[in-house]
Design a protein around this motif. Structure first.
Motif, PDB file in Angstrom:
ATOM      1  N   TYR A 139       0.839  -1.195   0.000  1.00  0.00           N
ATOM      2  CA  TYR A 139       0.000   0.000   0.000  1.00  0.00           C
ATOM      3  C   TYR A 139       0.880   1.254   0.000  1.00  0.00           C
ATOM      4  CZ  TYR A 139      -3.471   3.392   1.527  1.00  0.00           C
ATOM      5  OH  TYR A 139      -4.279   4.499   1.624  1.00  0.00           O
ATOM      6  N   ASP A 140       1.907   1.273   0.855  1.00  0.00           N
ATOM      7  CA  ASP A 140       2.789   2.441   0.935  1.00  0.00           C
ATOM      8  C   ASP A 140       3.538   2.684  -0.379  1.00  0.00           C
ATOM      9  OD1 ASP A 140       2.017   2.951   3.535  1.00  0.00           O
ATOM     10  OD2 ASP A 140       3.690   1.839   4.415  1.00  0.00           O
ATOM     11  N   GLN A 141       3.953   1.628  -1.040  1.00  0.00           N
ATOM     12  CA  GLN A 141       4.628   1.789  -2.328  1.00  0.00           C
ATOM     13  C   GLN A 141       3.670   2.377  -3.366  1.00  0.00           C
ATOM     14  OE1 GLN A 141       5.874  -2.324  -2.637  1.00  0.00           O
ATOM     15  NE2 GLN A 141       8.044  -1.733  -2.445  1.00  0.00           N
ATOM     16  N   ILE A 142       2.453   1.890  -3.363  1.00  0.00           N
ATOM     17  CA  ILE A 142       1.463   2.427  -4.299  1.00  0.00           C
ATOM     18  C   ILE A 142       1.239   3.906  -4.032  1.00  0.00           C
ATOM     19  CG2 ILE A 142      -1.009   2.440  -4.830  1.00  0.00           C
ATOM     20  CD1 ILE A 142      -0.972  -0.527  -4.762  1.00  0.00           C
ATOM     21  N   GLN A 143       1.092   4.266  -2.768  1.00  0.00           N
ATOM     22  CA  GLN A 143       0.855   5.672  -2.443  1.00  0.00           C
ATOM     23  C   GLN A 143       2.011   6.534  -2.925  1.00  0.00           C
ATOM     24  OE1 GLN A 143      -0.570   6.561   1.456  1.00  0.00           O
ATOM     25  NE2 GLN A 143      -0.332   8.765   1.168  1.00  0.00           N
ATOM     26  N   ARG A 144       3.228   6.104  -2.691  1.00  0.00           N
ATOM     27  CA  ARG A 144       4.395   6.880  -3.129  1.00  0.00           C
ATOM     28  C   ARG A 144       4.401   7.043  -4.646  1.00  0.00           C
ATOM     29  NH1 ARG A 144       8.261   3.607  -2.113  1.00  0.00           N
ATOM     30  NH2 ARG A 144       8.930   3.291  -4.246  1.00  0.00           N
ATOM     31  N   ARG A 145       4.123   5.973  -5.362  1.00  0.00           N
ATOM     32  CA  ARG A 145       4.133   6.018  -6.825  1.00  0.00           C
ATOM     33  C   ARG A 145       2.990   6.882  -7.365  1.00  0.00           C
ATOM     34  NH1 ARG A 145       7.465   1.696  -9.022  1.00  0.00           N
ATOM     35  NH2 ARG A 145       6.144   1.619 -10.871  1.00  0.00           N
ATOM     36  N   ILE A 146       1.833   6.803  -6.732  1.00  0.00           N
ATOM     37  CA  ILE A 146       0.699   7.641  -7.142  1.00  0.00           C
ATOM     38  C   ILE A 146       1.011   9.112  -6.857  1.00  0.00           C
ATOM     39  CG2 ILE A 146      -1.732   8.192  -6.666  1.00  0.00           C
ATOM     40  CD1 ILE A 146      -1.429   5.638  -8.287  1.00  0.00           C
ATOM     41  N   GLU A 147       1.627   9.383  -5.728  1.00  0.00           N
ATOM     42  CA  GLU A 147       2.008  10.763  -5.408  1.00  0.00           C
ATOM     43  C   GLU A 147       2.969  11.323  -6.458  1.00  0.00           C
ATOM     44  OE1 GLU A 147       3.557  10.287  -1.457  1.00  0.00           O
ATOM     45  OE2 GLU A 147       1.581  10.562  -0.527  1.00  0.00           O
ATOM     46  N   THR A 148       3.937  10.527  -6.855  1.00  0.00           N
ATOM     47  CA  THR A 148       4.904  10.959  -7.870  1.00  0.00           C
ATOM     48  C   THR A 148       4.204  11.225  -9.206  1.00  0.00           C
ATOM     49  OG1 THR A 148       6.676   9.716  -6.804  1.00  0.00           O
ATOM     50  CG2 THR A 148       7.000  10.307  -9.122  1.00  0.00           C
ATOM     51  N   ALA A 149       3.373  10.276  -9.634  1.00  0.00           N
ATOM     52  CA  ALA A 149       2.670  10.433 -10.916  1.00  0.00           C
ATOM     53  C   ALA A 149       1.726  11.634 -10.872  1.00  0.00           C
ATOM     54  CB  ALA A 149       1.909   9.155 -11.248  1.00  0.00           C
ATOM     55  N   ALA A 150       0.998  11.784  -9.781  1.00  0.00           N
ATOM     56  CA  ALA A 150       0.052  12.897  -9.673  1.00  0.00           C
ATOM     57  C   ALA A 150       0.768  14.247  -9.705  1.00  0.00           C
ATOM     58  CB  ALA A 150      -0.774  12.759  -8.399  1.00  0.00           C
ATOM     59  N   ALA A 151       1.882  14.333  -9.003  1.00  0.00           N
ATOM     60  CA  ALA A 151       2.636  15.592  -8.987  1.00  0.00           C
ATOM     61  C   ALA A 151       3.076  15.991 -10.396  1.00  0.00           C
ATOM     62  CB  ALA A 151       3.845  15.478  -8.066  1.00  0.00           C
ATOM     63  N   ARG A 152       3.491  15.020 -11.176  1.00  0.00           N
ATOM     64  CA  ARG A 152       3.952  15.303 -12.542  1.00  0.00           C
ATOM     65  C   ARG A 152       2.784  15.575 -13.487  1.00  0.00           C
ATOM     66  NH1 ARG A 152       7.919  14.247  -9.845  1.00  0.00           N
ATOM     67  NH2 ARG A 152      10.018  13.708 -10.469  1.00  0.00           N
ATOM     68  N   LEU A 153       1.768  14.707 -13.413  1.00  0.00           N
ATOM     69  CA  LEU A 153       0.673  14.792 -14.378  1.00  0.00           C
ATOM     70  C   LEU A 153      -0.268  15.962 -14.123  1.00  0.00           C
ATOM     71  CD1 LEU A 153      -0.191  11.001 -14.677  1.00  0.00           C
ATOM     72  CD2 LEU A 153       0.724  12.464 -16.497  1.00  0.00           C
ATOM     73  N   LEU A 154      -0.457  16.319 -12.860  1.00  0.00           N
ATOM     74  CA  LEU A 154      -1.447  17.339 -12.528  1.00  0.00           C
ATOM     75  C   LEU A 154      -0.844  18.693 -12.197  1.00  0.00           C
ATOM     76  CD1 LEU A 154      -3.942  15.203 -10.410  1.00  0.00           C
ATOM     77  CD2 LEU A 154      -3.923  15.630 -12.875  1.00  0.00           C
ATOM     78  N   SER A 155       0.425  18.868 -12.463  1.00  0.00           N
ATOM     79  CA  SER A 155       1.083  20.137 -12.101  1.00  0.00           C
ATOM     80  C   SER A 155       0.470  21.332 -12.827  1.00  0.00           C
ATOM     81  CB  SER A 155       2.579  20.052 -12.362  1.00  0.00           C
ATOM     82  OG  SER A 155       2.818  19.885 -13.753  1.00  0.00           O
ATOM     83  N   GLY A 156      -0.071  21.113 -14.019  1.00  0.00           N
ATOM     84  CA  GLY A 156      -0.630  22.226 -14.772  1.00  0.00           C
ATOM     85  C   GLY A 156      -2.133  22.350 -14.710  1.00  0.00           C
ATOM     86  N   ILE A 157      -2.777  21.486 -13.961  1.00  0.00           N
ATOM     87  CA  ILE A 157      -4.259  21.550 -13.920  1.00  0.00           C
ATOM     88  C   ILE A 157      -4.711  22.586 -12.927  1.00  0.00           C
ATOM     89  CG2 ILE A 157      -6.276  20.224 -13.152  1.00  0.00           C
ATOM     90  CD1 ILE A 157      -5.353  17.915 -14.728  1.00  0.00           C
TER      91      ILE A 157
END
Length: 157
Positions: A139-157
């Protein structure tokens, strides 16, 4: 279908009367799970300051909800990945991510790029869920990976 009928305490024929195929059942269950997630978000909206943090909150809530029934989660994710028909799952998750990360933005109002970015984050989440169900991620690994992806993908939204 037999297992679902047994767990629901109904005859297999009764289940087929309401859900003619496994995919019809999957679509119904996914819809119900998203309804529950949306209700949870309405009752307790993500309070984080950034778009990416609000999206992560939603995705991790969804993860916790699905993992209450790991066998069901596994069947849903596998069925969605292998589905040969269009299901509302992707659009609903994308729309939900847009609403929470971009102050109520709807699919109809969003640009094609915004939809693509939110949809990509949703796809990353589904893949991470599958990896967790296979025992390859915690679960913790998923959260870290989702946080990384979200930070990159949603930075301009």
């Amino acid at each position: 279908m037999r297992t679902v009928a047994e767990r629901a305490g109904v005859a297999l024929g009764t289940l087929y009367r309401y859900f003619p195929s496994k995919m019809d059942l999957v679509v119904a269950v996914v819809g119900e799970e998203i309804d529950l997630l949306e209700s949870s978000i309405e009752r307790r909206p993500p309070g984080a300051a950034t778009a990416s943090s609000r999206a992560v909150d939603v995705l991790m809530r969804a993860t916790r909800g699905l993992m209450r029934e790991p066998e069901l989660a596994d069947a849903l994710i596998r069925s969605l990945i292998l589905a040969e028909v269009q299901t509302p799952f992707g659009d609903r998750m994308t729309g939900l991510l847009l609403r929470v990360s971009a102050d109520g933005l709807t699919l109809q109002e969003a640009s094609e790029e915004q939809i693509d970015l939110a949809g990509s984050l949703s796809s990353v989440w589904v893949q991470e869920l599958l990896e967790m169900l296979r025992g390859r991620r915690t679960y913790d690994q998923i959260q870290r990976r989702i946080e990384t992806a979200a930070a990159r993908l949603l930075s301009g939204i």
